[in-house]
Enzyme design. Structure first.
Site, PDB file in Angstrom:
ATOM      1  N   HIS A  87       0.812  -1.219   0.000  1.00  0.00           N
ATOM      2  CA  HIS A  87       0.000   0.000   0.000  1.00  0.00           C
ATOM      3  C   HIS A  87       0.847   1.272   0.000  1.00  0.00           C
ATOM      4  CE1 HIS A  87       0.457  -0.281   4.505  1.00  0.00           C
ATOM      5  NE2 HIS A  87       0.507   1.037   4.384  1.00  0.00           N
TER       6      HIS A  87
ATOM      7  N   ASP B 272       0.296  -7.682   1.339  1.00  0.00           N
ATOM      8  CA  ASP B 272       0.703  -6.287   1.532  1.00  0.00           C
ATOM      9  C   ASP B 272       2.215  -6.129   1.598  1.00  0.00           C
ATOM     10  OD1 ASP B 272       0.195  -3.600   1.635  1.00  0.00           O
ATOM     11  OD2 ASP B 272      -0.145  -3.529   3.795  1.00  0.00           O
TER      12      ASP B 272
ATOM     13  N   SER C 151       4.606   2.590   7.920  1.00  0.00           N
ATOM     14  CA  SER C 151       4.337   1.458   7.035  1.00  0.00           C
ATOM     15  C   SER C 151       5.563   1.121   6.191  1.00  0.00           C
ATOM     16  CB  SER C 151       3.154   1.772   6.121  1.00  0.00           C
ATOM     17  OG  SER C 151       1.959   1.832   6.842  1.00  0.00           O
TER      18      SER C 151
END
Length: 445
Positions: free
Chosen positions: A197, A227, A308
């Protein structure tokens, strides 16, 4: 009346002057030094941690010194401890030297990293942070977003006819949305692991290293079902630091961990916490992906937007997870962060390098978690494993005789505790691999 006012003012003035004089007289009788500032307490001596073999003991420290910059660990093409690489790996994953347990601590649990069991634990955390910091990068991305142009008055004055509605698509405007995340350098030739993402639909990706060097990155590939994403930078003749890679199968609940990334544009931020839970499924990966895998490590180390793709490491400075998500009601940290286990991410990265896509091994079963009610009904001592709800024709599960109602208890000798755990264990294999399953059927294994 005016005379009375003047008398009152005079009396008040006399009283004020008398009070000031009294205070000055009393102050002159105080012993010398009573008004001097309070002396600070002497600094306590900080005892150094007993050195490991081969290290020189650090001198005692009685005051705080400026911290030295993180060590730039030179890259290596092979594990430093001689650990063989798993078959199919396309990266020479770097391994940190195995920590030595202190003497007289034979009953301590075996953890994936160092355990601060004696003395001042600060050097252990500092050493781990210095080992990982140079290998965590900032990922800057720009993605193109299309929005329809807005006419604030048209809904109130006229209705579009059919021809105008057909032309409406041409009124869309393009916007370029910047984003920031983190990444982990995993090879000396410039491969960087991050989240899907973080780089999804990105048109321009730049990477900033810990030492402020910047490179343009290209997207090698990504896997939305886990992911995990992969970037590559062209470093020319430059030397870059490489992260040490740990083993996420060896971690335990309660173990200390360190999260490193770039939250809220605060570059190279380090936070600490413990592993709060394992095998979490938080329903964050898009349900349209049938074979999505959620088997997250839960931690209370502070994670925020921008973390992230960053590293979750043990106290030996080895990456055991990729920071991915937080459970929050306001968009920021509220105590619960989640990371992808590094063993799963390694398989995805190796596939992306070797095949350009992820090759997923499948059993061909629909499964669900085993409840206490089901466990009691089938005579299972405790609710564990994955209950087979259906078998797909033509898949390996049908070929070997699995059937509805079976409970899968282990894969290659490793216990299966949940649906996500089984998915992760199978996903680490390649199509065509042979695995050994232990199942519960007819009230016995």
């Amino acid at each position: 009346m005016e005379t009375l006012k003047k008398i009152a003012v005079g009396i008040i003035g006399v009283l004020i002057l008398w009070g000031m004089g009294y205070v000055l007289i009393q102050a002159s009788h105080e012993p010398a030094g009573s008004l001097s500032p309070r002396q600070p307490a002497p600094a306590e001596r900080v005892e150094p941690v007993p050195p490991e073999s081969g290290e020189q003991p650090a001198p005692p420290v009685s005051r705080r010194e400026p911290s030295s910059p993180p060590e730039m660990v030179p890259p290596s093409t092979a594990p430093s401890d001689g650990t063989p690489q798993p078959p199919g790996d396309t990266i020479a994953w770097r391994r940190a030297p195995s920590p030595k347990a202190p003497a007289g601590n034979g009953d301590a649990p075996v953890l994936s990293g160092k355990m601060p069991t004696y003395g001042n634990p600060n050097p252990i955390f500092i050493r781990a942070a210095n080992r990982i910091l140079p290998a965590v990068v900032t990922v800057h991305s720009t993605r193109r977003v299309r929005h329809p142009s807005i006419n604030f008055f048209s809904p109130f004055f006229w209705k579009k006819d059919k021809d105008q509605e057909d032309e409406g698509e041409e009124d869309e405007q393009d916007f370029f949305q910047p984003g920031t995340g983190s990444g982990i350098i995993i090879s000396k030739d410039g491969y960087i692991m991050t989240n899907h993402h973080v780089i999804e639909n990105a048109q321009d990706v730049r990477v900033t290293l810990y030492d402020k060097r910047e490179y343009t990155a290209r997207i090698i590939g990504s896997d939305p079902t886990t992911d995990v994403g992969l970037l590559k930078i062209d470093i020319g003749g430059d030397t870059i630091p490489v992260a040490y890679i740990g083993n996420s199968d060896s971690i335990q609940i309660g173990e200390w961990v360190i999260a490193v990334g770039n939250p809220l544009n605060f570059n190279s931020t380090v936070t600490t916490g413990i592993i709060s839970a394992l095998g979490r499924s938080i329903d964050i990966i898009d349900r349209r992906y049938r074979y999505r895998i959620e088997n997250f490590i839960q931690t209370d180390a502070v994670i925020n937007p921008g973390n992230s793709g960053g590293a979750l490491v043990n106290l030996n400075g080895e990456v055991i997870g990729i920071n991915t998500a937080i459970a929050t009601r306001n968009g920021f940290y509220q105590g619960y962060g989640f990371a992808i286990p590094i063993n799963l991410a390694r398989k995805v990265v190796s596939d992306l390098i070797k095949y350009g896509r992820v090759r997923r091994a499948l059993l061909g079963v629909s499964i669900e978690n085993v409840s206490d009610r089901v466990a009691r009904a089938v005579g299972l001592p405790r609710p564990t494993g994955a209950l087979v709800q259906g078998v797909s024709p033509g898949f390996p599960a049908e070929e070997v005789g699995l059937r509805q109602g079976d409970i899968i208890l282990s894969v290659n000798g490793e216990e299966v505790v949940s649906v996500s755990d089984l998915q992760t264990k199978i996903a680490r294999h390649q199509p065509g691999d042979v695995v050994t399953l232990v199942i519960w059927r007819d009230r016995r294994k």
